[in-house]
Design a protein around this motif. Structure first.
Motif, PDB file in Angstrom:
ATOM      1  N   GLU A   7       0.883  -1.152  -0.102  1.00  0.00           N
ATOM      2  CA  GLU A   7      -0.004   0.104  -0.090  1.00  0.00           C
ATOM      3  C   GLU A   7       0.773   1.358   0.092  1.00  0.00           C
ATOM      4  OE1 GLU A   7      -3.909   2.057   2.332  1.00  0.00           O
ATOM      5  OE2 GLU A   7      -2.904  -0.088   3.009  1.00  0.00           O
ATOM      6  N   SER A   8       0.691   1.996  -0.854  1.00  0.00           N
ATOM      7  CA  SER A   8       1.394   3.424  -1.106  1.00  0.00           C
ATOM      8  C   SER A   8       0.592   4.389  -1.686  1.00  0.00           C
ATOM      9  CB  SER A   8       2.809   2.918  -1.835  1.00  0.00           C
ATOM     10  OG  SER A   8       3.553   4.232  -2.056  1.00  0.00           O
ATOM     11  N   ILE A   9       0.924   5.748  -1.400  1.00  0.00           N
ATOM     12  CA  ILE A   9       0.138   6.908  -1.945  1.00  0.00           C
ATOM     13  C   ILE A   9       0.703   7.184  -3.207  1.00  0.00           C
ATOM     14  CG2 ILE A   9      -0.382   7.638   0.333  1.00  0.00           C
ATOM     15  CD1 ILE A   9       1.522   9.694   0.211  1.00  0.00           C
ATOM     16  N   GLY A  10       1.933   6.797  -3.608  1.00  0.00           N
ATOM     17  CA  GLY A  10       2.583   6.924  -4.796  1.00  0.00           C
ATOM     18  C   GLY A  10       3.286   5.805  -5.519  1.00  0.00           C
ATOM     19  N   GLU A  11       3.666   5.812  -6.686  1.00  0.00           N
ATOM     20  CA  GLU A  11       4.213   4.886  -7.323  1.00  0.00           C
ATOM     21  C   GLU A  11       5.720   4.394  -6.613  1.00  0.00           C
ATOM     22  OE1 GLU A  11       4.806   4.146 -11.865  1.00  0.00           O
ATOM     23  OE2 GLU A  11       6.595   5.149 -11.116  1.00  0.00           O
ATOM     24  N   VAL A  12       5.784   3.152  -6.580  1.00  0.00           N
ATOM     25  CA  VAL A  12       6.863   2.538  -5.969  1.00  0.00           C
ATOM     26  C   VAL A  12       7.858   1.677  -6.658  1.00  0.00           C
ATOM     27  CG1 VAL A  12       7.522   0.883  -3.733  1.00  0.00           C
ATOM     28  CG2 VAL A  12       5.589   2.025  -3.761  1.00  0.00           C
ATOM     29  N   ARG A  13       9.203   2.172  -6.784  1.00  0.00           N
ATOM     30  CA  ARG A  13      10.038   1.509  -7.532  1.00  0.00           C
ATOM     31  C   ARG A  13      10.992   0.646  -6.225  1.00  0.00           C
ATOM     32  NH1 ARG A  13      11.805   3.742 -12.373  1.00  0.00           N
ATOM     33  NH2 ARG A  13      10.714   5.632 -12.780  1.00  0.00           N
ATOM     34  N   HIS A  14      11.212  -0.494  -7.044  1.00  0.00           N
ATOM     35  CA  HIS A  14      11.774  -1.526  -5.996  1.00  0.00           C
ATOM     36  C   HIS A  14      12.811  -2.544  -6.757  1.00  0.00           C
ATOM     37  CE1 HIS A  14       9.417  -5.255  -7.420  1.00  0.00           C
ATOM     38  NE2 HIS A  14       8.601  -4.194  -7.658  1.00  0.00           N
ATOM     39  N   GLU A  15      13.663  -3.238  -5.996  1.00  0.00           N
ATOM     40  CA  GLU A  15      14.600  -4.198  -6.642  1.00  0.00           C
ATOM     41  C   GLU A  15      14.215  -5.542  -6.565  1.00  0.00           C
ATOM     42  OE1 GLU A  15      17.229  -2.852  -8.579  1.00  0.00           O
ATOM     43  OE2 GLU A  15      16.430  -0.858  -7.932  1.00  0.00           O
ATOM     44  N   GLY A  16      12.926  -5.914  -6.248  1.00  0.00           N
ATOM     45  CA  GLY A  16      12.471  -7.144  -6.282  1.00  0.00           C
ATOM     46  C   GLY A  16      12.020  -7.475  -4.911  1.00  0.00           C
ATOM     47  N   LEU A  17      10.704  -8.404  -4.830  1.00  0.00           N
ATOM     48  CA  LEU A  17      10.091  -8.741  -3.634  1.00  0.00           C
ATOM     49  C   LEU A  17      10.425 -10.358  -3.485  1.00  0.00           C
ATOM     50  CD1 LEU A  17       8.192  -6.220  -4.136  1.00  0.00           C
ATOM     51  CD2 LEU A  17       6.684  -7.204  -2.672  1.00  0.00           C
ATOM     52  N   ALA A  18      10.715 -10.642  -2.262  1.00  0.00           N
ATOM     53  CA  ALA A  18      10.832 -11.931  -2.127  1.00  0.00           C
ATOM     54  C   ALA A  18      10.163 -12.483  -0.758  1.00  0.00           C
ATOM     55  CB  ALA A  18      12.309 -12.594  -1.733  1.00  0.00           C
ATOM     56  N   LEU A  19       9.915 -13.751  -0.541  1.00  0.00           N
ATOM     57  CA  LEU A  19       8.962 -14.189   0.501  1.00  0.00           C
ATOM     58  C   LEU A  19       9.783 -15.589   0.905  1.00  0.00           C
ATOM     59  CD1 LEU A  19       6.270 -14.258   2.054  1.00  0.00           C
ATOM     60  CD2 LEU A  19       5.410 -15.869   0.767  1.00  0.00           C
ATOM     61  N   ALA A  20      10.015 -15.663   2.400  1.00  0.00           N
ATOM     62  CA  ALA A  20      10.559 -16.757   3.019  1.00  0.00           C
ATOM     63  C   ALA A  20       9.954 -17.207   3.929  1.00  0.00           C
ATOM     64  CB  ALA A  20      12.089 -16.288   3.486  1.00  0.00           C
ATOM     65  N   ALA A  21       9.821 -18.782   3.924  1.00  0.00           N
ATOM     66  CA  ALA A  21       9.303 -19.297   5.154  1.00  0.00           C
ATOM     67  C   ALA A  21      10.202 -19.923   5.945  1.00  0.00           C
ATOM     68  CB  ALA A  21       8.308 -20.632   4.597  1.00  0.00           C
ATOM     69  N   GLU A  22      10.273 -19.617   7.112  1.00  0.00           N
ATOM     70  CA  GLU A  22      11.253 -19.946   8.423  1.00  0.00           C
ATOM     71  C   GLU A  22      10.562 -20.843   9.310  1.00  0.00           C
ATOM     72  OE1 GLU A  22      13.123 -16.697   9.514  1.00  0.00           O
ATOM     73  OE2 GLU A  22      14.000 -16.112   7.356  1.00  0.00           O
ATOM     74  N   GLY A  23      11.357 -22.156   9.612  1.00  0.00           N
ATOM     75  CA  GLY A  23      10.557 -22.644  10.853  1.00  0.00           C
ATOM     76  C   GLY A  23      12.369 -23.269  11.705  1.00  0.00           C
ATOM     77  N   ALA A  24      12.014 -22.952  13.101  1.00  0.00           N
ATOM     78  CA  ALA A  24      13.138 -23.465  13.731  1.00  0.00           C
ATOM     79  C   ALA A  24      12.789 -23.734  15.255  1.00  0.00           C
ATOM     80  CB  ALA A  24      14.006 -22.167  13.916  1.00  0.00           C
TER      81      ALA A  24
END
Length: 279
Positions: free
Chosen positions: A29-46
């Motif tokens: 969610e952003s009020i303006g355009e968002v530039r990014h270098e990539g989105l990553a999702l990690a699942a961790e369990g420990a």
């Protein structure tokens, strides 16, 4: 310009079993355009050991050698470098819930351990999302904890246990000041089963056959056992299912019953309940 990340799971309960698909959306969610270098999702369990000022002395010998044990470490790309339009953007994801390898302590066919928040031991599962951005902007991070449970098991046969409690069979608890001789007594304790479904009550009975002194109270203490092990040995702070008999002079005698907690299916629970009624 403010940009926020949030992880929303499809299952409101956030409870999953091994082999399930953990699905949901990452909300940007952003009020303006968002530039990014990539989105990553990690699942961790420990599995990790929790030390505090109250229990540090118990595990001092192990604190330097016990490190978190990784159960899951899966990373997936949600979006390559680019732009996200202003407003609310939902990026869906699906991630299989599988262990890295089978672990000791899990039921047959299971490689994951159940989520557990204990006194010393914690077993946690977390989703973490990371948005990389240019060096002029800090990366954005968010996390969401989810919960792992074993699959319901078939109803196990009941294992009743009975015992006689006398001065010769119990250990004496601490009492302040001088301790008089232990009074003569004879009690009988019975558990209907030491295999206990989590969604059923623990039942049994205690009978006082004879006692030469007044009894202040009889208590049933349902507690847990946590054991931490490493190459140097193991440390254990004792939690058990105890029957405690407290006399007026503060004598405390106990009897311990090891129990096994299982998750039974609804069908098995219904059949067992009907059998109990007929008996």
């Amino acid at each position: 310009m403010s940009t926020t990340l949030n992880i929303v799971l499809k299952k409101a309960s956030k409870i999953y079993h091994e082999g399930d698909i953990v699905a949901g959306v990452v909300v940007v969610e952003s009020i303006g355009e968002v530039r990014h270098e990539g989105l990553a999702l990690a699942a961790e369990g420990a599995v990790s050991l929790h030390l505090s000022t109250k229990n540090a002395g118990i595990f001092d010998a192990f604190s330097n050698s016990i490190k978190p044990m990784t159960l899951i470490n899966t990373v997936m790309e949600l979006a390559p470098a680019g732009k996200i339009p202003p407003g609310v953007t939902e990026i869906p994801f699906e991630m299989p819930l599988r262990a890295r390898q089978p672990l000791p302590g899990a039921p047959a066919g299971c490689g994951l351990l159940e989520t557990y928040h204990g006194v010393f031991v914690n077993i946690t599962y977390t989703l973490r999302c990371n948005m990389k951005r240019s060096f002029l902007n800090k990366p954005l991070n968010t996390s969401c904890q989810f919960f792992v449970q074993y699959h319901p098991q078939e109803a196990a046969p009941r294992k009743p246990v009975r015992c006689e409690i006398t001065p010769a069979s119990v250990r004496r608890g601490p009492a302040p000041g001088p301790r008089p001789a232990m009074p003569h007594f004879q009690l009988y304790a019975e558990l209907d089963s030491t295999v206990c479904p989590l969604d059923r009550p623990l039942t049994g009975k205690i009978r006082v056959e004879e006692c030469a002194a007044a009894i202040k109270s009889i208590e049933l203490q349902l507690v847990r056992v946590e054991t931490c092990a490493c190459a140097e040995g193991h440390a254990r702070d004792e939690f058990e299912l105890n029957i405690a008999v407290i006399f007026e002079d503060d004598y405390v005698v106990t009897e311990n019953f090891p129990i096994l907690l299982v998750r039974s299916s609804k069908g098995d629970l219904f059949q067992t309940t009907q059998r109990d009624r007929r008996e």
